[in-house]
Design an enzyme around this catalytic site. Structure first.
Site, PDB file in Angstrom:
ATOM      1  N   GLY A 105      13.365   4.643   7.768  1.00  0.00           N
ATOM      2  CA  GLY A 105      12.801   5.759   7.029  1.00  0.00           C
ATOM      3  C   GLY A 105      11.291   5.697   7.030  1.00  0.00           C
ATOM      4  O   GLY A 105      10.688   4.637   7.233  1.00  0.00           O
ATOM      5  N   GLU A 106      10.674   6.842   6.806  1.00  0.00           N
ATOM      6  CA  GLU A 106       9.215   6.900   6.800  1.00  0.00           C
ATOM      7  C   GLU A 106       8.775   8.052   5.919  1.00  0.00           C
ATOM      8  O   GLU A 106       9.376   9.133   5.926  1.00  0.00           O
ATOM      9  CB  GLU A 106       8.672   7.078   8.215  1.00  0.00           C
ATOM     10  CG  GLU A 106       7.156   7.001   8.301  1.00  0.00           C
ATOM     11  CD  GLU A 106       6.652   7.037   9.738  1.00  0.00           C
ATOM     12  OE1 GLU A 106       5.440   6.857   9.944  1.00  0.00           O
ATOM     13  OE2 GLU A 106       7.494   7.240  10.641  1.00  0.00           O
ATOM     14  N   GLY A 107       7.744   7.804   5.147  1.00  0.00           N
ATOM     15  CA  GLY A 107       7.151   8.818   4.293  1.00  0.00           C
ATOM     16  C   GLY A 107       5.679   8.974   4.585  1.00  0.00           C
ATOM     17  O   GLY A 107       5.154   8.455   5.578  1.00  0.00           O
ATOM     18  N   CYS A 152       4.283   5.252   3.278  1.00  0.00           N
ATOM     19  CA  CYS A 152       4.963   3.990   3.539  1.00  0.00           C
ATOM     20  C   CYS A 152       6.031   4.194   4.598  1.00  0.00           C
ATOM     21  O   CYS A 152       6.398   5.330   4.926  1.00  0.00           O
ATOM     22  CB  CYS A 152       5.585   3.423   2.257  1.00  0.00           C
ATOM     23  SG  CYS A 152       6.822   4.501   1.539  1.00  0.00           S
ATOM     24  N   ILE A 189       9.883   2.284   5.858  1.00  0.00           N
ATOM     25  CA  ILE A 189      10.973   1.435   5.386  1.00  0.00           C
ATOM     26  C   ILE A 189      11.680   0.856   6.598  1.00  0.00           C
ATOM     27  O   ILE A 189      12.021   1.579   7.536  1.00  0.00           O
ATOM     28  CB  ILE A 189      11.952   2.223   4.502  1.00  0.00           C
ATOM     29  CG1 ILE A 189      11.211   2.811   3.300  1.00  0.00           C
ATOM     30  CG2 ILE A 189      13.081   1.326   4.009  1.00  0.00           C
ATOM     31  CD1 ILE A 189      12.073   3.677   2.425  1.00  0.00           C
ATOM     32  N   ASP A 219       8.362  12.753  -9.025  1.00  0.00           N
ATOM     33  CA  ASP A 219       8.608  13.090  -7.613  1.00  0.00           C
ATOM     34  C   ASP A 219      10.111  13.181  -7.365  1.00  0.00           C
ATOM     35  O   ASP A 219      10.637  12.596  -6.422  1.00  0.00           O
ATOM     36  CB  ASP A 219       7.973  12.042  -6.696  1.00  0.00           C
ATOM     37  CG  ASP A 219       7.821  12.556  -5.260  1.00  0.00           C
ATOM     38  OD1 ASP A 219       7.975  13.770  -5.046  1.00  0.00           O
ATOM     39  OD2 ASP A 219       7.545  11.742  -4.360  1.00  0.00           O
TER      40      ASP A 219
END
Length: 967
Positions: A352-354, A357, A359, A467
């Site tokens: 995962g990616e935001g 950050c 993951i 959020d």
């Protein structure tokens, strides 16, 4: 995969002897290669079959023994060669030269042996030093290991040598002092009472070097664990404690191992009381009885500064009730360097990616790493904020923290095998494959978990998430449990004045943010409270019900204008949703934050939605109208009222109006909030079925030899009266739900008590067992129906669930003698079929696994009984002896053209097919009436088929389901 790994995979689990035998078979070079190649991959393989971390103790002994044997063999060969040469030289040389040569050879051999042994010791020490820091066994150190450590340290003390730090090949030293505190701490997410092995080994080193015995050390540890009265009991985790690095540069192997140690420390972490009380005692013991070597002036200054900071932070923590770990976030030593971690942080491990950050999945955990390219000050604040909040949380629907590293800004979280709710269509199939919208029932079930998590955050901890969106909610694919993640911008309610600055107002996703967050006005600072998450919850609920991104293809400014002008419904329509959900979402979207409901109110509204009949468009209705038995008083009230309800049925029915008028005044203590059980006892569920599912409503006359009879006429009359009362209660419930809650509860309790010991007729029992088989509650040990199974039953069987699926079945249910289970396809039957129903009773089944097969459980009059009925209109047609029961399998060739096939006959309607099969039915009836068994054999492919589900696994093979003619 090399040969050694293949051999490891062959071994069985917990087969330690086989593993030792395998190591013995290896040569010295293979064993050396084994030590050189032990990394996380081989450790994983060994952990799988031995169920414990890798232990190098016994392997080192094997290598040492084999190497000694090989060296002895080589030395023997050299001695033999030397002796042969000496014999040849003895013939030529004199005695003096012989003595000189022998002395020289002996000196050489002795020196060679000493050099070889020194090399072996150095190699073994290098291997031990290199891998001893890597191995953190899950079990405490044994007595023999403790004695070895004590003996080594006593020898060093006798030689007056200081304890040397452990070094690996890269030159990184690890000090065993407790004076420096680092970021590897013990989280309070687990309540294990054991210390990690690193803590025990370090304490053993300090105690043994100071002259303490193992017993005295253990007693001091036990005493210190009990003296925790002076330590702060804040919800944060205990104080940090680890071995710190003395230099900022280390090898990639050591950096990877540091992360592995972080992960393994989760299984052996201490509780809050034991760790917080043990740490000061160990520090005091180390300072008093184990003085460190004289440091330099710079080191003295650094130690004094650090001690002053620690003392000041401890004082602040005692005053503010804050754990020292929170104050030491920015003062930790270098644990993980900033480079050389390509083995972990590569694209193959990324899950995962935001925006801030990424993951990664590593060793069974989710590793959240903040991007180093972003601003260090903002990221560090978000990192510290998330760690501080996660350590306070402990809820089944919130992700749990394992540990973290402040230097690398890494947070280790529990791994959740699943996707986020923004990928909802791939996880939850709609009720109809042709439908473009999800099943609202499934969405509401999932969102109840989110509501529980938000109630915990708002009311128990006092945290605003800020959020809340589908991408921050993960759904476990195994147990369908939801987990709330990403607390980087979350805030504490008691610190609103400090946190609500201009930067915090712009945080969060603008699609889900309320208007007060999108407007950068100082007047809106006071409006920022728990209602922020309520607004986001409403947007998120709309998205998951529609599988559409809210405000798609709109910019931030456009969304801001829409929300401030209160024109949301023009872009987010609600008319297609059930009315109860529409009202709930509109309340969450209120422009005034004070009008928005709390999550406690949202939970009660969701419960009301579940208990009410909520029709949607396209004829689809979901959940259960007859699930009102879930709404009950407290168990104590139910138990106290059981006996009274049994004896006062008529009195309760006569006082319904009085109860309705006094619901709000006199009976406030008797009513409670709606209770949704996680599981339903089978006895209650069976009573619910008997009260609300009209299964074969033709009454049976008394016949002692028939399996259809009830106990007596009075019980039959009571059953009829009870059924009529249930029908009246259902109509009252559907029309006056809000005014008749107490009346429904009392009547429902009466039904449970009256039906608890009732003997049901054969068709009732047949349907009960069929439903029980579908719900997988066959095992006697498992006597409860879960919510998921209950919803599966309602989705498959309840006439209130489907669209056109149950339209015809709803009509059939109003005709005595018919009840249908129609699972997949639409059956439209003609009026002639309805006429035929007056003489023949049916139970209609459609196989869930094969929708092209229809089973009819039929009860038709025999030929003799039909003649009597034509001549005399009496009650003999209700006698079970005049009826025969059988099952036929009908093949549905084409649903669009309605082609039904059975036993070589084809018709465009089910009623026409049954008319064509009537001669076979009559012949079979006449054969049975005469007692002939040939008709059974001849019609074995047509009648008496053990379906559906082989007559519920032949449970009542003796005829308890059907009459005596059936065998």
């Amino acid at each position: 995969m090399n040969s050694f790994e293949k051999k490891i995979l062959i071994l069985k689990k917990d087969d330690k002897d086989s593993f030792i035998a395998l190591v013995k078979q290896l040569s010295t070079k293979e064993k050396q290669i084994l030590f050189d190649t032990i990394d996380s991959r081989i450790r994983k393989l060994q952990t799988i079959y031995l169920n414990k971390p890798f232990n190098l103790k016994f392997l080192q002994t094997f290598i040492k023994e084999d190497s000694d044997e090989d060296d002895d063999d080589e030395e023997d060969e050299e001695d033999e060669e030397d002796s042969d040469e000496e014999e040849d030289d003895d013939v030529v040389e004199d005695d003096n030269t012989k003595d000189i040569g022998k002395s020289r050879d002996s000196d050489k051999s002795i020196k060679g042996k000493e050099k070889g042994k020194e090399k072996e010791k150095e190699e073994i020490e290098i291997i031990e030093q290199r891998y001893e820091t890597k191995v953190i066994p899950k079990k405490p150190i044994y007595k023999d290991q403790q004695q070895e450590l004590l003996q080594q340290l006593q020898l060093q003390q006798l030689q007056q040598k200081p304890i040397s730090p452990i070094k690996d090949n890269s030159g990184v030293s690890y000090n065993t002092s407790f004076s420096s505190l680092s970021s590897l701490s013990m989280s309070n997410s687990t309540s294990s009472s054991l210390l990690s092995t690193s803590l025990l080994s370090a304490s053993l080193l300090s105690a043994s070097s100071s002259g303490l015995s193992t017993s005295s050390l253990s007693s001091s540890i036990n005493n210190s664990s009990n003296n925790n009265s002076n330590i702060s009991s804040s919800p944060l985790s205990s104080s940090p404690l680890t071995l710190s690095s003395s230099s900022s540069s280390s090898s990639p192997l050591q950096r990877i191992q540091s992360i592995q140690n972080l992960i393994r420390s989760n299984s052996l972490r201490t509780s809050l009381s034991s760790s917080s009380s043990l740490l000061p005692n160990l520090i005091q013991l180390q300072q008093q009885q184990l003085p460190p070597p004289p440091p330099s002036q710079q080191q003295q200054q650094q130690q004094q500064q650090q001690q002053q900071q620690n003392n000041s932070m401890l004082q602040q923590s005692n005053n503010n009730n804050i754990s020292p770990r929170t104050q030491l976030l920015n003062n930790t030593t270098t644990l993980l360097p900033n480079n050389g971690l390509e083995e972990i942080f590569n694209d193959s491990n990324k899950i995962g990616e935001g925006g801030q950050c990424s993951i990664y999945k590593y060793m069974g955990t989710a590793m959240k790493r903040f991007k180093p390219s972003l601003s260090s000050s903002l990221i560090s604040k978000e990192f510290e904020n998330e760690v501080l909040i996660l350590e306070r949380l402990n809820h089944p629907n919130i992700v749990k923290i394992i540990t973290y590293s402040t230097i690398e800004r890494i947070i280790l979280l529990e791994f959740i095998d699943g996707n986020s709710l923004d990928k909802y269509p791939s996880q939850s199939l709609p009720l109809s494959p042709s439908s473009s919208l999800p099943n609202p029932l499934k969405v509401i079930q999932d969102f109840q978990q989110i509501v529980d998590a938000m109630i915990y955050l708002h009311n128990e901890i006092g945290i605003i998430h800020f959020d809340l969106k589908p991408s921050n909610i993960l759904k476990n694919s195994k147990n369908n449990k939801l987990k709330l993640i990403d607390f980087g911008i979350s805030k504490f309610l008691n610190n609103n004045n400090q946190n609500n600055n201009n930067n915090s107002l712009n945080m969060g996703s603008y699609r889900y943010s309320p208007p007060e967050l999108l407007c950068n006005n100082n007047q809106n600072n006071n409006l920022i409270n728990k209602s922020v998450d309520v607004f986001s919850f409403g947007i998120m609920l709309w998205e998951c019900l529609n599988w559409t991104l809210p405000y798609e293809s709109l910019s931030r400014e456009q969304v801001k204008q829409i929300k401030t002008d209160m024109e949301r419904e023009s872009h987010l329509p609600l008319d297609h949703l059930p009315k109860g959900i529409q009202d709930l979402i509109r309340l969450c979207w209120k422009h005034d934050p004070s009008i928005r409901p709390s999550f406690i109110e949202i939970r009660s509204r969701l419960s009301e939605i579940i208990l009410n009949n909520i029709p949607s468009l396209n004829g689809r209705q979901f959940w259960i109208s007859s699930s009102k038995y879930l709404q009950q008083n407290d168990d104590s009230l139910i138990n106290n009222n059981n006996n009274n309800n049994q004896n006062n049925n008529n009195q309760n029915n006569n006082n319904n109006n009085n109860n309705n008028n006094n619901n709000n005044n006199n009976n406030k203590d008797e009513t409670t909030s709606i209770i949704i059980y996680e599981s339903i006892p089978w006895l209650k569920f069976k009573t619910f079925l008997s009260n609300h599912l009209n299964i074969y409503r033709q009454s049976s006359t008394s016949n002692s030899n028939s399996s259809f009879n009830l106990n007596n006429n009075s019980s039959r009359n009571n059953q009829r009266q009870q059924q009529q009362q249930n029908n009246r209660n259902r109509s009252v419930y559907n029309n006056n739900y809000n005014n008749n809650n107490n009346n429904i509860i009392n009547n429902n309790n009466n039904n449970i008590n009256n039906n608890r010991n009732r003997n049901y007729n054969a068709y009732y029992e047949y349907i009960f067992d069929y439903i029980r088989y579908i719900l997988k509650v066959i095992d006697e040990k498992r006597d409860e129906v879960s919510v998921i199974e209950f919803s599966r039953f309602c989705t498959f069987f309840s006439p209130l669930i489907s669209s056109s699926l149950f339209r015809s079945i709803q009509i059939f249910c109003d005709i005595p003698g018919l009840y249908g289970y129609c699972l997949k396809k639409d059956l439209i039957l003609s009026s002639s079929m309805i006429t035929l129903m007056s003489k023949i009773g049916y139970l209609i089944f459609i196989d869930p696994n094969n929708i092209n097969q229809l089973f009819l459980k039929m009860k038709a009059p025999t030929s003799s009984s039909s003649n009597k009925n034509n001549n005399n209109n009496n009650n003999d047609n209700n006698n079970p002896s005049n009826f025969i029961d059988f099952t036929i399998r009908v093949k549905i060739g084409n649903y669009n053209q309605r082609i039904f096939q059975c036993h070589g006959h084809t018709s465009s309607s089910l009623s026409g097919l049954i008319k064509e099969l009537q001669p076979l039915i009559d012949n079979n009836n006449s054969g049975n009436s005469s007692g002939s068994s040939s008709s059974k054999k001849s019609n074995s492919g047509f009648l008496y088929q053990k379906t559906p589900i082989s007559e519920i696994k032949d449970r009542h093979i003796n005829g308890s389901y059907l009459n005596q003619n059936y065998k």
